[in-house]
Scaffold this motif. Structure first.
Motif, PDB file in Angstrom:
ATOM      1  N   GLN A   1      60.745  61.131  38.110  1.00 37.75           N
ATOM      2  CA  GLN A   1      61.325  59.851  38.467  1.00 37.75           C
ATOM      3  C   GLN A   1      62.835  59.943  38.329  1.00 37.75           C
ATOM      4  O   GLN A   1      63.342  60.845  37.675  1.00 37.75           O
ATOM      5  CB  GLN A   1      60.796  58.722  37.580  1.00 37.75           C
TER       6      GLN A   1
ATOM      7  N   SER B   1      55.295  55.863  37.366  1.00 43.45           N
ATOM      8  CA  SER B   1      55.652  55.411  38.711  1.00 43.45           C
ATOM      9  C   SER B   1      54.427  55.141  39.578  1.00 43.45           C
ATOM     10  O   SER B   1      54.544  54.513  40.639  1.00 43.45           O
ATOM     11  CB  SER B   1      56.552  56.444  39.405  1.00 43.45           C
TER      12      SER B   1
ATOM     13  N   VAL C   1      63.105  52.517  36.887  1.00 39.90           N
ATOM     14  CA  VAL C   1      64.417  53.155  36.790  1.00 39.90           C
ATOM     15  C   VAL C   1      65.391  52.273  36.019  1.00 39.90           C
ATOM     16  O   VAL C   1      66.269  52.766  35.296  1.00 39.90           O
ATOM     17  CB  VAL C   1      64.959  53.518  38.188  1.00 39.90           C
ATOM     18  N   ASN C   2      65.246  50.946  36.101  1.00 40.18           N
ATOM     19  CA  ASN C   2      66.080  50.050  35.291  1.00 40.18           C
ATOM     20  C   ASN C   2      65.759  50.198  33.805  1.00 40.18           C
ATOM     21  O   ASN C   2      66.661  50.155  32.964  1.00 40.18           O
ATOM     22  CB  ASN C   2      65.880  48.600  35.728  1.00 40.18           C
TER      23      ASN C   2
ATOM     24  N   GLU D   1      67.354  53.357  32.662  1.00 36.96           N
ATOM     25  CA  GLU D   1      68.798  53.175  32.568  1.00 36.96           C
ATOM     26  C   GLU D   1      69.185  52.520  31.228  1.00 36.96           C
ATOM     27  O   GLU D   1      70.127  52.952  30.568  1.00 36.96           O
ATOM     28  CB  GLU D   1      69.303  52.322  33.734  1.00 36.96           C
TER      29      GLU D   1
ATOM     30  N   PRO E   1      56.476  49.234  39.424  1.00 43.63           N
ATOM     31  CA  PRO E   1      57.467  49.248  40.512  1.00 43.63           C
ATOM     32  C   PRO E   1      58.604  50.198  40.175  1.00 43.63           C
ATOM     33  O   PRO E   1      59.085  50.241  39.038  1.00 43.63           O
ATOM     34  CB  PRO E   1      57.949  47.793  40.557  1.00 43.63           C
ATOM     35  N   ARG E   2      59.038  50.991  41.142  1.00 47.35           N
ATOM     36  CA  ARG E   2      60.057  52.009  40.880  1.00 47.35           C
ATOM     37  C   ARG E   2      61.366  51.391  40.393  1.00 47.35           C
ATOM     38  O   ARG E   2      62.045  51.946  39.527  1.00 47.35           O
ATOM     39  CB  ARG E   2      60.290  52.861  42.128  1.00 47.35           C
ATOM     40  N   GLU E   3      61.731  50.230  40.974  1.00 46.71           N
ATOM     41  CA  GLU E   3      62.977  49.587  40.538  1.00 46.71           C
ATOM     42  C   GLU E   3      62.897  49.173  39.072  1.00 46.71           C
ATOM     43  O   GLU E   3      63.862  49.330  38.313  1.00 46.71           O
ATOM     44  CB  GLU E   3      63.278  48.363  41.411  1.00 46.71           C
ATOM     45  N   TRP E   4      61.745  48.654  38.669  1.00 42.04           N
ATOM     46  CA  TRP E   4      61.584  48.242  37.268  1.00 42.04           C
ATOM     47  C   TRP E   4      61.671  49.459  36.364  1.00 42.04           C
ATOM     48  O   TRP E   4      62.324  49.431  35.315  1.00 42.04           O
ATOM     49  CB  TRP E   4      60.230  47.553  37.086  1.00 42.04           C
TER      50      TRP E   4
END
Length: 259
Positions: free
Chosen positions: A143, A241, A250-251, A254, A245-248
């Protein structure tokens, strides 16, 4: 007696591969840029065994470094039965603030020379109908990894590339596997310039390089396309993943890796 070529052999996982393969009576070709460390390791192994141990001192971030290593192996008159593409490094921090040359050197080392060496030695293995290749990826290859953006991308390449070759070589006598370690006892955190607070916080969960290497060699023997080492947390991360959700995801990474 078989011969293994190991890149990044002077420390960490590469050194552990050399020591474990020596116990398995495998002749060695050790490759890295750290001449003193390589010769010290070679002397240690030769002092304990009757194995042939050759040293190739080469900066693998140089252009055509893989071809240079291949040529030196030919000059030695050696046949490589097992190729371990272990050399690599990371670089922690916001991408736009990191040194560009460092990022490009990372791509050269983690990806370009790995592809080069794999191509050069795989053809010979296929002709002989036997051989093995272990390409060292990472759990970061499953990811995106903010603050390790280039590193994670290189390891995603290594994982995808290796699994594709695994499929191409079924029935040809050549086993190919991607090793995907989690945090492991090595100088990775120091070389990647991780904040001391983060490195010390994560340090308690490190897997020994020796354990990683034994698991990797067993996976290769059993013709596994890849191996994720470490505990359940690593298994969760590499499969997250599929369910989140990928956005959730990767956030969340981060926030965890922010300095």
């Amino acid at each position: 007696m078989k011969t293994a070529l190991i890149t990044g052999a002077s420390s960490g996982i590469g050194r552990a591969f050399a020591q474990e393969l020596a116990l398995r009576e495998t002749n060695l070709i050790l490759v890295a840029r750290s001449q003193d460390k390589l010769y010290q390791l070679a002397q240690e192994i030769q002092g304990q065994t009757s194995l042939a141990v050759d040293v190739i001192v080469q900066d693998l971030t140089e252009p055509e470094a893989g071809q240079k290593v291949y040529n030196q192996v030919k000059d030695l008159g050696r046949t490589v039965d097992l190729l371990i593409n272990n050399a690599g490094f990371g670089d922690y921090g916001p991408f736009a603030e990191r040194n560009l040359s460092q990022q490009l050197n990372m791509i050269q080392l983690n990806v370009t020379v790995l592809v080069e060496l794999t191509h050069l030695f795989l053809a010979q293995m296929q002709q002989r109908g036997q051989g093995g290749i272990i390409n060292v990826s990472s759990i970061a290859g499953f990811q995106p990894f903010p603050y390790l953006s280039t590193y994670g991308a290189t390891k995603a390449f290594v994982l995808s590339f290796t699994e594709a070759l695994w499929a191409e070589n079924q029935g040809k006598g050549v086993h190919i596997s991607a090793l995907c370690p989690g945090p492991t006892e090595s100088d990775f955190f120091e070389r990647a310039n991780f904040p001391l607070t983060f490195a010390s916080k994560d340090g308690n969960g490190l897997t020994s390089a020796e354990a990683v290497v034994k698991d990797a060699l067993n996976a290769l023997e059993n013709n596994k396309s890849h191996l994720v080492t470490g505990g359940l947390s690593n298994q969760f991360l590499v499969n997250a993943s599929r369910f989140l959700p990928r956005e959730w995801l990767v956030n969340a990474i981060e926030k965890q890796f922010r300095g």
